[in-house]
Write a protein that holds these residues in place. Structure first.
Motif, short mmCIF file in Angstrom:
data_model
loop_
_atom_site.label_atom_id
_atom_site.label_comp_id
_atom_site.label_asym_id
_atom_site.label_seq_id
_atom_site.Cartn_x
_atom_site.Cartn_y
_atom_site.Cartn_z
N GLY A 178 -2.91 4.09 -3.66
CA GLY A 178 -3.10 3.58 -2.31
C GLY A 178 -4.54 3.13 -2.12
O GLY A 178 -5.34 3.12 -3.06
N ASN A 179 -4.88 2.78 -0.88
CA ASN A 179 -6.24 2.35 -0.57
C ASN A 179 -7.19 3.54 -0.59
O ASN A 179 -7.09 4.44 0.24
N GLU A 180 -8.08 3.56 -1.55
CA GLU A 180 -9.12 4.58 -1.67
C GLU A 180 -10.17 4.05 -2.65
O GLU A 180 -9.89 3.14 -3.44
N PRO A 181 -11.39 4.57 -2.59
CA PRO A 181 -12.44 4.08 -3.50
C PRO A 181 -12.06 4.14 -4.97
O PRO A 181 -12.42 3.26 -5.75
N ASP A 182 -11.31 5.18 -5.37
CA ASP A 182 -10.96 5.31 -6.79
C ASP A 182 -10.01 4.21 -7.27
O ASP A 182 -9.92 3.96 -8.48
N GLY A 203 -2.13 7.63 -8.27
CA GLY A 203 -2.95 8.31 -7.28
C GLY A 203 -2.37 9.66 -6.90
O GLY A 203 -1.16 9.90 -7.00
N ALA A 204 -3.24 10.56 -6.43
CA ALA A 204 -2.83 11.93 -6.11
C ALA A 204 -1.79 11.98 -4.99
O ALA A 204 -0.97 12.90 -4.94
N ASP A 205 -1.81 11.00 -4.09
CA ASP A 205 -0.85 11.00 -2.98
C ASP A 205 0.47 10.32 -3.34
O ASP A 205 1.34 10.18 -2.48
N LEU A 206 0.63 9.91 -4.59
CA LEU A 206 1.87 9.23 -5.01
C LEU A 206 2.58 9.98 -6.13
O LEU A 206 3.37 9.41 -6.88
N LEU A 242 -5.57 -4.01 4.81
CA LEU A 242 -4.40 -4.43 4.04
C LEU A 242 -4.37 -3.67 2.72
O LEU A 242 -5.42 -3.27 2.20
N PRO A 243 -3.19 -3.47 2.12
CA PRO A 243 -3.12 -2.73 0.85
C PRO A 243 -3.80 -3.48 -0.28
O PRO A 243 -3.67 -4.69 -0.41
N LEU A 244 -4.52 -2.75 -1.12
CA LEU A 244 -5.29 -3.36 -2.20
C LEU A 244 -4.44 -3.98 -3.29
O LEU A 244 -4.93 -4.79 -4.07
N CYS A 255 -18.08 -3.58 2.45
CA CYS A 255 -16.67 -3.49 2.82
C CYS A 255 -16.37 -2.12 3.43
O CYS A 255 -16.77 -1.09 2.87
N VAL A 256 -15.69 -2.13 4.57
CA VAL A 256 -15.17 -0.89 5.15
C VAL A 256 -13.69 -0.85 4.80
O VAL A 256 -12.91 -1.71 5.22
N LEU A 257 -13.31 0.15 3.99
CA LEU A 257 -11.94 0.25 3.50
C LEU A 257 -11.17 1.31 4.28
O LEU A 257 -11.66 2.43 4.48
N LYS A 258 -9.98 0.94 4.73
CA LYS A 258 -9.12 1.87 5.50
C LYS A 258 -7.93 2.26 4.64
O LYS A 258 -7.34 1.43 3.95
N LYS A 259 -7.58 3.56 4.68
CA LYS A 259 -6.42 4.04 3.91
C LYS A 259 -5.16 3.30 4.31
O LYS A 259 -4.39 2.85 3.46
N LYS A 260 -4.96 3.17 5.62
CA LYS A 260 -3.78 2.50 6.14
C LYS A 260 -4.11 1.91 7.50
O LYS A 260 -4.85 2.51 8.28
N PHE A 261 -3.56 0.74 7.78
CA PHE A 261 -3.83 0.09 9.06
C PHE A 261 -3.39 0.97 10.23
O PHE A 261 -2.31 1.54 10.23
N SER A 262 -4.25 1.06 11.23
CA SER A 262 -3.93 1.78 12.45
C SER A 262 -4.33 0.92 13.64
O SER A 262 -5.52 0.63 13.83
N ALA A 263 -3.34 0.50 14.43
CA ALA A 263 -3.63 -0.36 15.59
C ALA A 263 -4.48 0.38 16.62
O ALA A 263 -5.37 -0.21 17.24
N SER A 264 -4.23 1.67 16.79
CA SER A 264 -4.95 2.44 17.81
C SER A 264 -6.41 2.70 17.43
O SER A 264 -7.26 2.87 18.29
N GLN A 265 -6.70 2.74 16.12
CA GLN A 265 -8.06 3.02 15.67
C GLN A 265 -8.84 1.76 15.27
O GLN A 265 -10.03 1.84 14.97
#
Length: 631
Positions: free
Chosen positions: A124-128, A170-173, A275-277, A297-307
């Motif tokens: 997923g979206n992360e620096p690694d 990735g660890a979350d997958l 957006l996903p990398l 670049c500011v990288l976000k794990k997942k798009f959040s409309a509220s944030q």
């Protein structure tokens, strides 16, 4: 007494000066009237030529300069400048360079990777994600970006089609890995971003990174011999049913990385990527674009409309990336005070509807929307450098000299280009929809797909206007107006777009047809008011004496399909209509949509809140149209 004017008479201009001034003003007026976009076109064309000349100079000097080479130089030139900001943590250019060196050293010591070998990346979206990507690139490997939304059968197909030596997860997958591990080819070495593993024969990466050296690997490992050599595989939706691995060369990455610069971004900008990398928009235009500029670049794990806007304010974001759905999600958020209180000046992306475009500008302020068009594997790109609402770009005589393309007539019933009695394709008139094709030549090559030569050949049109010519078939219908603006009209064939992703109808049909009570499934996209793209709908024919099991149907699609590909609507028919060429008839079904007031067949809706398919009633249909039911 003599006046001032007598003592110091004003000089009288020559008689031709007023005439020249009138002539210049007249020319300016004529230019504004007849050629209103002349200067904007000229500035954009000069930028394109400047970048092309710079690459040509490198070639003449015998140098092959890649985006990775540019990054390494930046790590030396501006080591302490932030390159990535992720969840509040700053990763400088030097940090990213050194950690990617560590990863390169790990694989150099523990795996017999050769230059040109493929490594698949499921993260997923992360620096690694970026560290692993750059580290493997430093070893001269081709990195395959896997879509983490793709499930089981499709994911196994993606892995096998690019023939990797290694799969990095990735660890979350790890849950996704557990699904495919028993069926994964035995010759694929699996590594996970963790310090320990419960899986047999799976290697851990984090513990080895900590112990590895930060020294660069030998330069000859990553040095490219040609800009046309493959460096990435990025998966696109396949019309044959399963994703295809588009071959991405150094040349394509360089062109993609120039996008932000061409739209006017600078090294001082801060780019927000949600957006996903694994998408070319985020990886090539976003990350590559930051490297081209030397920006942050500011990288976000997942798009959040509220944030979204609070993140933009927190990190002083000046450039955002979008897809059409993203802008709509932002506009659908409750109105808050101070929504124009941000520093965002450019929004770069594609697929935003005209009404959303206008609402976005009205609500969030003077942000320049930079709409563009380009397929991941394609050899043509358009950029809307003037800000004309609704347009994906502009063309002119000079642009077509560099990037030759045409819009040709298309037969929707036969699903193929129309050819005249001489066998040649015919161009459409301005204002008419036509299939976009772009000429394949040395300057604009098409690199095709990995693993299947037939897929590559199917995307090419031969003998289009004359003997021996060759064109790339984009599969997109476009309209060119009388001012030479281009507009996206629709997709052809067996794909449609939903939630910013391309959906292959045959892949969805195949998954549904695996159910033992389904005789045949015909999948297509239908328009939903106030939503981008088209929502998936499946027309089903049941086997003799069988009944529709909605519970099993729901479980089947959510298990084997990405969420964006699950059909939102089901229609049960007694007979499947076919075309004259024995293909499933979709046009009438698309036109009829999902209205229970006009369709007598049973209709069902995928209600995510109930995690089930439910009967589509008139009341539920009204809720969907009014936006009360979230899709």
């Amino acid at each position: 007494m003599r006046g001032w004017d007598d003592l110091f008479p004003l000089p009288v201009p020559p008689s031709w000066v007023p005439a020249a001034a009138v002539g210049i003003l007249s020319l300016h007026f004529v230019q504004k009237l007849l050629f209103p976009y002349f200067w904007a076109d000229l500035r954009y064309l000069l930028k394109v030529m400047t970048y092309g000349l710079r690459m040509e100079m490198y070639r003449l000097q015998g140098r092959v300069v890649t985006v990775l080479d540019k990054f390494v130089k930046l790590a030396e030139k501006q080591p302490h400048k932030p390159f990535l900001i992720y969840e509040g943590t700053v990763h400088t250019y030097r940090d990213v360079d050194r950690r990617s060196n560590r990863i390169a050293q790990v694989f150099l010591q523990h795996e017999a990777l050769k230059k040109g070998d493929t490594v698949a990346l499921l993260m997923g979206n992360e620096p690694d994600f970026i560290h692993v990507w750059f580290g493997l690139a430093k070893l001269g490997c081709v990195v395959a970006f896997l879509n983490f939304n793709v499930r089981f059968r499709s994911l196994l197909h993606c892995v096998s089609s690019c023939e990797p030596k290694i799969l990095v997860v990735g660890a979350d997958l790890l849950g996704t890995l557990e699904e495919i591990l028993p069926k994964l080819q035995k010759d694929v070495s699996v590594w996970i971003m963790a310090k320990d593993s419960t899986f047999p024969s799976v290697h851990t990466l984090l513990d080895k990174i900590e112990a590895a050296s930060e020294d660069p690997v030998p330069v000859n490992r990553c040095s490219a011999n040609s800009l046309k050599s493959a460096v990435l595989y990025i998966f696109t939706s396949g019309t044959t049913g399963l994703p295809k691995a588009a071959v991405i060369s150094h040349l394509q990455i360089l062109k993609g990385a120039a996008g932000l610069w061409a739209f006017g971004a600078t090294s001082e900008d801060i780019v927000y990527i949600t957006l996903p990398l694994y998408h070319s928009a985020a990886s090539l235009l976003g990350i590559g674009g930051c490297i081209e500029l030397g920006a942050t670049c500011v990288l976000k794990k997942k798009f959040s409309a509220s944030q979204f806007w609070s993140d933009c304010r927190k990190y002083n974001v000046t450039v955002i990336q979008y897809i059409g759905e993203l802008c709509r999600y932002l506009c659908n958020q409750p109105v808050k005070e101070g929504e124009k209180n941000h520093k965002v000046r450019l929004a770069v992306g594609n697929g935003v509807r005209n009404d959303v475009w206008r609402e976005f500008l009205d609500r969030f302020g003077a942000v320049k929307i930079c709409e563009f068009y380009g397929a991941t594997e394609g050899n043509i790109c358009f950029m809307n450098h003037t800000g004309k609402i609704g347009s994906v770009g502009r063309t002119n005589f000079f642009y077509k000299l560099f990037f030759p393309f045409d819009l040709i007539k298309y037969d929707f019933q036969k699903d193929e280009p129309i050819r005249n009695k001489h066998g040649w394709c015919e161009k459409v008139k301005k204002g008419e929809a036509g299939l976009l094709i772009s000429k394949v030549n040395a300057k604009n090559p098409f690199f095709g797909y990995a693993g299947n030569k037939r897929h590559t050949e199917k995307k090419l049109l031969c003998e289009v206007f004359k003997k021996g010519d060759l064109y790339f078939n984009t599969g997109d219908l476009m309209v060119q107006d009388h001012d030479n603006f281009l507009y996206f009209w629709d997709r052809i064939g067996d794909t449609f777009r939903w939630k910013g992703e391309n959906v292959a109808t045959t892949e969805v049909s195949d998954v549904i047809a695996m159910l033992d009570f389904i005789q045949e499934a015909n999948v297509y996209g239908v328009s939903v008011p106030d939503h981008e793209g088209k929502a998936g709908m499946a027309s089903l024919i049941l086997k003799h004496n069988a009944s529709l099991d909605l519970e099993r149907t729901y479980k089947q699609v959510v298990t084997y399909l990405p969420s964006y590909a699950c059909p939102l609507f089901l229609r049960v028919q007694e007979k499947m209509e076919m075309t004259g060429t024995f293909k499933q008839q979709k046009f009438r079904l698309v036109d009829e949509g999902f209205n229970p007031s006009t369709i007598t067949d049973p209709l069902y809706f995928l209600d995510n809140s109930k995690k089930a398919y439910v009967l589509l009633t008139k009341e539920l249909h009204e809720m969907i149209l009014s936006g009360k039911m979230k899709l």
